[in-house]
Motif scaffolding. Structure first.
Motif, mmCIF file in Angstrom:
data_model
loop_
_atom_site.group_PDB
_atom_site.id
_atom_site.type_symbol
_atom_site.label_atom_id
_atom_site.label_comp_id
_atom_site.label_asym_id
_atom_site.label_seq_id
_atom_site.Cartn_x
_atom_site.Cartn_y
_atom_site.Cartn_z
ATOM 1 N N PHE B 116 0.824 -1.207 0.000
ATOM 2 C CA PHE B 116 0.000 0.000 0.000
ATOM 3 C C PHE B 116 0.865 1.266 0.000
ATOM 4 O O PHE B 116 0.348 2.362 -0.112
ATOM 5 C CB PHE B 116 -0.917 0.029 1.229
ATOM 6 N N ASN B 195 11.922 6.864 3.620
ATOM 7 C CA ASN B 195 10.591 7.402 3.295
ATOM 8 C C ASN B 195 9.545 6.300 3.250
ATOM 9 O O ASN B 195 8.422 6.458 3.738
ATOM 10 C CB ASN B 195 10.630 8.125 1.950
ATOM 11 N N ARG B 198 8.668 5.122 6.688
ATOM 12 C CA ARG B 198 7.807 6.113 7.362
ATOM 13 C C ARG B 198 6.360 5.975 6.886
ATOM 14 O O ARG B 198 5.423 6.080 7.674
ATOM 15 C CB ARG B 198 8.288 7.533 7.086
ATOM 16 N N GLU B 199 6.198 5.760 5.597
ATOM 17 C CA GLU B 199 4.837 5.582 5.058
ATOM 18 C C GLU B 199 4.140 4.394 5.707
ATOM 19 O O GLU B 199 2.990 4.491 6.139
ATOM 20 C CB GLU B 199 4.896 5.298 3.545
ATOM 21 N N TYR B 202 3.352 5.026 9.319
ATOM 22 C CA TYR B 202 2.232 5.956 9.471
ATOM 23 C C TYR B 202 0.896 5.236 9.209
ATOM 24 O O TYR B 202 -0.069 5.395 9.964
ATOM 25 C CB TYR B 202 2.395 7.143 8.517
ATOM 26 N N LEU B 203 0.887 4.425 8.159
ATOM 27 C CA LEU B 203 -0.339 3.670 7.829
ATOM 28 C C LEU B 203 -0.706 2.734 8.975
ATOM 29 O O LEU B 203 -1.869 2.642 9.380
ATOM 30 C CB LEU B 203 -0.110 2.877 6.535
ATOM 31 N N LYS B 206 -2.079 4.590 11.867
ATOM 32 C CA LYS B 206 -3.428 5.091 11.584
ATOM 33 C C LYS B 206 -4.487 4.012 11.869
ATOM 34 O O LYS B 206 -5.593 4.309 12.285
ATOM 35 C CB LYS B 206 -3.474 5.481 10.103
ATOM 36 N N PHE B 207 -4.125 2.779 11.614
ATOM 37 C CA PHE B 207 -5.082 1.693 11.803
ATOM 38 C C PHE B 207 -4.705 0.820 13.005
ATOM 39 O O PHE B 207 -5.064 -0.341 13.065
ATOM 40 C CB PHE B 207 -5.140 0.813 10.546
#
Lengths: 348, 281
Positions: B116, B195, B198-199, B202-203, B206-207
């Motif tokens: 993702f 990067n 980090r993505e 973060y995802l 978030k969940f």
């Protein structure tokens, strides 16, 4: 869209940066599915998407460690060839509208909409959508069954075919087939506001478009990505104007102090917009789910607050206590029978 | 926690340097480097070693992450970073790839990480072999660890939490490479790797699974001890507390009474257990 700053190679990972603009994250294609015309059409339409070849759709779809809610945000499409069986007997938790030979079929597994109460969250490991491309095999199987006896066939139960119409127009592919088999009564259930099918096809006596309606407040709270009530009403009007048989599905109906106040004005609104005499019939059902699906949803990291309420278990189905259901149903029927004859209202 | 598995020190060195990881001297079986939110293990070459390294890492560093009794480490990610050979010269040497399918070439089994993140990286399928591949006629990307990573992680991580990142080191001619050059391949991609991590972090955040905070966890541990609850009773209470929190209940306030309670037998504990469950409804 990735907001890649080329000079620094940095990505805005805190924004919606990594969320893809496309409807699908990737397209998985079974090796055996490549030869079918639908596959070619889909791959042409979404030529900018990553295609991953797979051996069998279950290798991807049935993986045990999938996060349903994240996948729902980044849904992938899986193009696959369905094996037997193509038809299933209608489940006990669904109305048969008086038809003894009630079947359903699934051209699609999963749905583009994201309803918080949906049993699909507990039915499948994956939120990805499987689209079966061997439509002729479905037709042969349906034909064999419908030649033996009149059949009521629900084609849009575990999905929303009209909502998916712009991606794969299954109902276009089956329209001629349904026309040739009048002993087959087909129900296409939808929450979609897409009117293309009604505008481009002549109504058939054996096709029923079943619109699921809910109060706007329920739509906003629990029916993510679905069109608002007004849009659905507009689609109903178009379908009726074009001569299609229309069923209204009030399903699921919720019982709680907030929801209880929503239904009366909702019914008033619906029947002020739609001539009830033109509606074929109405189905009414309270929120219910098999015990297994309910348990599986509660094991997930995220689920709707609906699943925190207290319910009763009756014959392996979780729903509201029978006495509540009877009381509330009586109240709802009192209102609904102002618009429709009781014989035209079906409930479980 | 971010878990990183590399096969070789030359792959690990730029990562150790970039994140200022320090060697964990308490671990003997593998070389392990860590900081407060990242652990890197050097597995050695091959899928069995990579699988062993994953399990070893989790057994050492991930105790206590599974308060809810599930088998999934929902708040962590695991990344395999390494070099790969390419039969496809459409991509330059040194290009960072994100892997969307891993095929174990010994068993024929396919694995599919859910990709993702890292949308700016080329996303490709990878074949995992047991020995180095030198044939130039094969239009594939190959490595020797990814299948072990995928097999070992599938019981512990969601499919989106496992990331396979590979840098192309050669066009299936591995004998011509020198160590300095190989190290530079990872070095040159370190910002892109960072990067992407980090993505995913973060995802994942978030969940993140709705769970107990530190104060609530301590509270649970205390009542479990005082009231002689079994592990099963503890899991049920944790689940009830999480559900009550979702409904907006001030759990610590509602259950304050139980902190003062002490029991002499499991039977007495059971009575209070039922009382607590009622209070949480």
């Amino acid at each position: 869209m990735n907001t890649l700053d080329k000079s620094s190679n940095k990505i805005d990972y805190k924004g919606e940066g990594f969320k893809t603009k496309n409807l699908f994250n990737v397209i998985y294609v079974e090796e055996a599915a490549f030869k079918y015309p639908i596959t070619k059409e889909v791959l042409d339409k979404y030529c900018n998407l990553q295609v991953i070849t797979i051996r069998h759709y279950k290798d991807v779809f049935n993986r045990t460690n999938q996060h349903f809610q994240i996948q729902k945000q980044y849904q992938s499409l899986i193009l696959a060839v369905k094996d037997k069986p193509f038809l299933y007997e209608g489940p006990q938790v669904c109305q048969n509208f008086g038809y003894p030979n009630f079947y359903y079929t699934s051209f699609l597994l999963n749905c583009i909409f994201d309803c918080g109460y949906c049993y699909l969250q507990g039915m499948y490991n994956s939120a990805n959508i499987v689209a079966f491309v061997n439509v002729e095999d479905f037709k042969n199987s349906i034909e064999q069954e419908s030649l033996k006896k009149p059949v009521f066939l629900a084609v849009s139960y575990d999905t929303d075919l009209i909502g998916f119409y712009n991606i794969i127009p299954y109902i276009d592919y089956f329209y001629g087939f349904f026309k040739m088999h009048p002993a087959l009564t087909v129900e296409i259930r939808t929450k979609s506001g897409n009117q293309s099918f009604y505008k481009t096809h002549t109504a058939l006596d054996n096709i029923v478009i079943a619109f699921t309606l809910s109060p706007q407040e329920i739509i906003e709270k629990y029916e993510k990505n679905t069109p608002p009530l007004k849009t659905r009403i507009k689609a109903i009007k178009t379908a009726l104007d074009q001569g299609f048989k229309v069923r209204i599905c009030l399903d699921p109906v919720f019982i709680n102090p907030v929801a209880d106040h929503l239904y009366e004005p909702f019914y008033e609104y619906v029947f002020s917009e739609i001539n009830a005499n033109k509606i074929l019939d109405l189905s009414f059902g309270f929120f219910r789910m098999s015990k297994e699906f309910f348990k599986r949803i509660k094991k997930q990291s995220e689920y709707s607050d609906l699943f925190l309420d207290e319910y009763c278990l009756n014959e392996n189905v979780i729903s509201y206590p029978k006495e509540y259901q009877n009381n509330i149903m009586t109240r709802h029927y009192q209102i609904l029978t102002n618009y429709m004859k009781k014989e035209k209202i079906f409930s479980l | 926690m971010v878990f990183i598995v590399t096969a070789l020190m030359i792959e690990a060195a730029p990562i150790i340097e970039y994140y200022s990881l320090k060697k964990d001297m308490s671990v003997k079986a593998f070389q392990v480097y860590k900081n407060s939110d990242m652990v890197l293990i050097i597995s050695g070459v091959g899928k069995i070693k990579s699988a062993m390294a994953v399990v070893h890492l989790l057994s050492i560093y991930n105790k206590g992450s599974k308060m809810d009794g599930s088998d999934v480490y929902s708040n962590d990610i695991l990344v395999n970073i390494g070099l790969c050979g390419a039969g496809d010269s459409n991509y330059d040497i040194g290009r960072l790839l994100i892997i969307n399918k891993v095929t174990d070439m010994d068993t024929g089994r396919d694995y599919y990480p859910d990709v993702f993140c890292g949308k700016n990286l080329p996303s490709v399928s990878l074949c995992c072999y047991s020995r180095p591949i030198k044939s130039k006629d094969m239009k594939v990307f190959c490595d020797m660890e990814s299948a072990g990573i995928m097999e070992a992680t599938k019981k512990f991580f969601y499919a989106h939490q496992v990331l396979i990142l590979k840098v192309i080191s050669d066009y299936l001619a591995p004998e011509k490479l020198d160590k300095k050059f190989l190290k530079s391949l990872i070095e040159n991609n370190i910002t892109l790797i960072d990067n992407t991590l980090r993505e995913v972090k973060y995802l994942n955040e978030k969940f993140k699974k709705f769970s107990l905070n530190e104060e609530e966890s301590k509270f649970v541990e205390k009542i479990v001890k005082n009231l002689k609850f079994t592990d099963m009773m503890k899991q049920i209470i944790v689940k009830d507390i999480v559900n009550a929190k979702k409904k907006g209940t001030d759990v610590l306030n509602v259950l304050g009474f139980s902190l003062e309670s002490k029991v002499n037998s499991k039977l007495e504990g059971k009575k209070i257990f039922e009382h607590i469950r009622q209070k949480l409804k």
